[in-house]
Design a protein around this motif. Structure first.
Motif, PDB file in Angstrom:
ATOM      1  N   ILE A  56       0.681  -0.927   0.291  1.00  0.00           N
ATOM      2  CA  ILE A  56      -0.127   0.247   0.381  1.00  0.00           C
ATOM      3  C   ILE A  56       0.884   1.145   0.024  1.00  0.00           C
ATOM      4  N   ASP A  57       0.240   2.256  -1.149  1.00  0.00           N
ATOM      5  CA  ASP A  57       1.952   3.933  -0.836  1.00  0.00           C
ATOM      6  C   ASP A  57       0.483   4.030   0.129  1.00  0.00           C
ATOM      7  N   VAL A  58       0.948   4.738   1.574  1.00  0.00           N
ATOM      8  CA  VAL A  58       0.404   5.855   2.341  1.00  0.00           C
ATOM      9  C   VAL A  58       1.956   6.755   2.511  1.00  0.00           C
ATOM     10  N   THR A  59       0.541   8.035   2.073  1.00  0.00           N
ATOM     11  CA  THR A  59       1.323   8.963   2.292  1.00  0.00           C
ATOM     12  C   THR A  59       0.529   9.964   3.729  1.00  0.00           C
ATOM     13  N   LEU A  60       1.057  10.413   4.297  1.00  0.00           N
ATOM     14  CA  LEU A  60       0.858  11.772   5.621  1.00  0.00           C
ATOM     15  C   LEU A  60       1.399  13.078   5.074  1.00  0.00           C
ATOM     16  N   ILE A  61       0.093  13.799   5.648  1.00  0.00           N
ATOM     17  CA  ILE A  61      -0.098  15.118   5.225  1.00  0.00           C
ATOM     18  C   ILE A  61       0.042  15.765   7.048  1.00  0.00           C
ATOM     19  N   ASN A  62       1.158  16.796   7.258  1.00  0.00           N
ATOM     20  CA  ASN A  62       0.797  17.217   7.976  1.00  0.00           C
ATOM     21  C   ASN A  62       1.372  18.945   8.115  1.00  0.00           C
ATOM     22  N   GLU A  63       0.429  20.327   8.474  1.00  0.00           N
ATOM     23  CA  GLU A  63       1.146  21.220   8.031  1.00  0.00           C
ATOM     24  C   GLU A  63       2.614  21.423   8.941  1.00  0.00           C
ATOM     25  N   THR A  87       4.710  17.907   4.404  1.00  0.00           N
ATOM     26  CA  THR A  87       4.439  19.432   4.549  1.00  0.00           C
ATOM     27  C   THR A  87       3.331  20.238   4.302  1.00  0.00           C
ATOM     28  N   GLY A  88       2.644  20.550   4.628  1.00  0.00           N
ATOM     29  CA  GLY A  88       1.166  21.623   4.214  1.00  0.00           C
ATOM     30  C   GLY A  88      -0.420  21.646   4.386  1.00  0.00           C
ATOM     31  N   ARG A  89      -1.218  22.356   3.887  1.00  0.00           N
ATOM     32  CA  ARG A  89      -1.634  22.029   4.855  1.00  0.00           C
ATOM     33  C   ARG A  89      -3.072  21.903   3.778  1.00  0.00           C
ATOM     34  N   ALA A  90      -3.358  21.067   4.235  1.00  0.00           N
ATOM     35  CA  ALA A  90      -4.639  19.776   3.128  1.00  0.00           C
ATOM     36  C   ALA A  90      -6.298  21.588   3.391  1.00  0.00           C
ATOM     37  N   ALA A  91      -6.017  21.384   2.383  1.00  0.00           N
ATOM     38  CA  ALA A  91      -7.683  22.672   2.553  1.00  0.00           C
ATOM     39  C   ALA A  91      -9.175  21.914   1.557  1.00  0.00           C
ATOM     40  N   SER A  92      -9.436  20.908   1.390  1.00  0.00           N
ATOM     41  CA  SER A  92      -9.981  20.541   0.940  1.00  0.00           C
ATOM     42  C   SER A  92      -9.898  18.731  -0.158  1.00  0.00           C
ATOM     43  N   VAL A  93     -11.347  18.578   0.421  1.00  0.00           N
ATOM     44  CA  VAL A  93     -11.453  17.032   0.534  1.00  0.00           C
ATOM     45  C   VAL A  93     -12.823  16.775  -1.209  1.00  0.00           C
ATOM     46  N   THR A 131      -6.720  18.296  -2.186  1.00  0.00           N
ATOM     47  CA  THR A 131      -6.432  19.333  -2.518  1.00  0.00           C
ATOM     48  C   THR A 131      -6.242  20.366  -1.325  1.00  0.00           C
ATOM     49  N   LEU A 132      -3.715  20.742  -1.757  1.00  0.00           N
ATOM     50  CA  LEU A 132      -3.324  21.294  -0.662  1.00  0.00           C
ATOM     51  C   LEU A 132      -3.533  22.981  -0.978  1.00  0.00           C
ATOM     52  N   ALA A 133      -2.671  22.906   0.353  1.00  0.00           N
ATOM     53  CA  ALA A 133      -3.146  25.562   0.038  1.00  0.00           C
ATOM     54  C   ALA A 133      -2.302  25.396  -1.596  1.00  0.00           C
ATOM     55  N   ASP A 134      -1.182  25.151  -1.413  1.00  0.00           N
ATOM     56  CA  ASP A 134      -0.758  25.202  -2.930  1.00  0.00           C
ATOM     57  C   ASP A 134      -1.085  24.975  -4.040  1.00  0.00           C
ATOM     58  N   GLY A 135      -2.588  24.386  -4.270  1.00  0.00           N
ATOM     59  CA  GLY A 135      -3.001  24.090  -5.377  1.00  0.00           C
ATOM     60  C   GLY A 135      -2.879  21.974  -5.384  1.00  0.00           C
TER      61      GLY A 135
END
Length: 424
Positions: free
Chosen positions: A58-65, A105-111, A119-123
């Motif tokens: 499984i490909d796992v991605t962790l998003i944290n600000e 490292t970034g903010r998750a803006a929307s799902v 979608t991340l804050a950087d688009g």
């Protein structure tokens, strides 16, 4: 501590300039994709266990600000000088290097639940087959009249660890003998039910250690009672006689307004003045859970008690403070326990792994004074449509000093263990 290193960043995005120019972090692939938003004890744990136990399937991605994570749990001990700020701040390097987790490292803006993308804050966008939301809490600033995000820079809440925790420590250390501290404690439900009262204990510990005899700590509570109340009250009377005054709503009559600049909290009973105001408002699930459309009217996320799966969307799991987890409190231990249940079910969804019946556990330790530790906890199982406590325990008033010291040492060992389990 370092966060996302250049090497890891290169692994995540690819070394070529052409790959950096593409709009998404993840490209077409055969592996199922799990995206985790939030790198605390829920999110980081589920990322680790899915990646480790799937053995690369499984490909796992962790998003944290942020590049590092400062634990809210044990942050009170930082205020009380039992821990340093570095002691409670941790990076994700081992998760990346040991388990192949991709760290953003970034903010998750929307799902977008229909397209299954974040979608991340950087688009940029990140696709998923299963999404885990572990965003913790958001503060409802205006739930306390006169309080605001701007006022929090003067009268910190410090209920999201990091700069607010450091600001609260600076203001605590600046209190002089004869000056008072005023806390507004939040209504239920909120992160870490014993937390405000352990914090009061650490405030008192610092004042006592300095030899202050004229300062008082006023607690203006929205609740009529609180977690471990008999234990904290006994401890305050024993260690800090006359220093802590707790007022429930039936006594203070309601918080009417906070003036952070003036250092006052007005109630029906009186106007309380403090050189330090610690205002802890109402809370709700982190904003990304609201954006995803999985929260209820109260601002929290209902989950299936057998799996931590959202009751709104089968492809989304919700962990920790953001969830409506039945009898389980909003704690780090709870989030870590829930993450392991979710990880099993995610692997069962996406691979040929077997799912097992859910079992959960929690313990909340609190330090009242040096070597005077107390705890409360339970074992939990799915029952009658919720996560229900099936076996409980709590420290008792009047316990001897050796037992209380052992309880504190147990908490220190637990912190080391959970940090290794989450980030190691």
């Amino acid at each position: 501590m370092s966060g996302l290193t250049r090497r890891h960043f290169g692994l995540l995005l690819g070394a070529s300039a052409s790959s950096l120019a593409l709009p998404t972090y993840l490209r077409a692939q055969e592996k199922p994709r799990v995206v985790v938003i939030g790198g605390g004890p829920g999110g980081a744990t589920v990322a680790k266990y899915v990646a480790r136990d799937s053995a690369g399937a499984i490909d796992v991605t962790l998003i944290n600000e942020t590049e590092t994570f400062t634990t809210c749990f044990f942050s009170n001990l930082y205020l009380g000088d039992f821990q340093s700020f570095d002691d409670i701040t941790h990076d994700y390097d081992k998760l990346v290097s040991n388990y192949g987790i991709k760290k953003i490292t970034g903010r998750a803006a929307s799902v977008d639940r229909e397209a299954k993308t974040v979608t991340l804050a950087d688009g940029s966008t990140v696709p998923y087959d299963r999404l885990v939301l572990a965003p913790g809490i958001d503060i409802i600033y205006d739930s306390v009249p006169g309080y605001s995000q701007e006022a929090a820079q003067i009268a910190p809440h410090a209920w999201k660890a990091g700069p607010q925790t450091q600001l609260l420590k600076e203001k605590l250390d600046a209190v002089e003998d004869g000056q008072n501290i005023v806390m507004v404690a939040p209504p239920n439900p909120f992160r870490c039910p014993p937390g405000p009262y352990e914090r009061i204990s650490m405030f008192a510990h610092v004042l006592k250690k300095k030899g202050f005899t004229r300062s008082k700590i006023f607690v203006l509570d929205y609740k009529e009672s609180f977690s471990k109340q008999a234990l904290f009250t006994e401890g305050w009377e024993a260690h800090y006689p006359g220093m802590v005054e707790w007022y429930g709503p039936d006594v203070h009559g309601g918080v009417k307004s906070v003036d952070a600049a003036a250092g006052t909290v007005e109630t029906d009973l009186d106007v309380f003045e403090g050189a330090l105001l610690n205002i802890i408002p109402s809370q709700r699930a982190g904003a990304i859970a609201v954006d995803a459309g999985v929260t209820n009217e109260a601002g929290w996320v209902p989950i299936d008690e057998n799996s931590m799966r959202s009751k709104v969307d089968d492809s989304i799991f919700v962990l920790g403070d953001a969830s409506v987890a039945g009898d389980m409190p909003k704690s780090a231990f709870s989030a870590n326990s829930q993450a392991k249940v979710a990880a099993i079910n995610i692997r069962a969804d996406l691979t040929d792994a077997r799912a097992f019946p859910a079992r959960y556990s929690n313990t909340c330790w609190s330090l009242i004074e040096t070597n005077d530790g107390v705890k409360v906890g339970a074992q939990y199982e799915p029952k009658d449509g919720k996560i229900a406590a099936v076996e409980t325990f709590i420290s008792q008033p009047g316990e001897d000093a050796d037992l209380r010291k052992a309880t504190y040492e147990e908490s220190v060992g637990w912190y080391a263990g959970i940090v290794e389990d989450v980030f190691g």
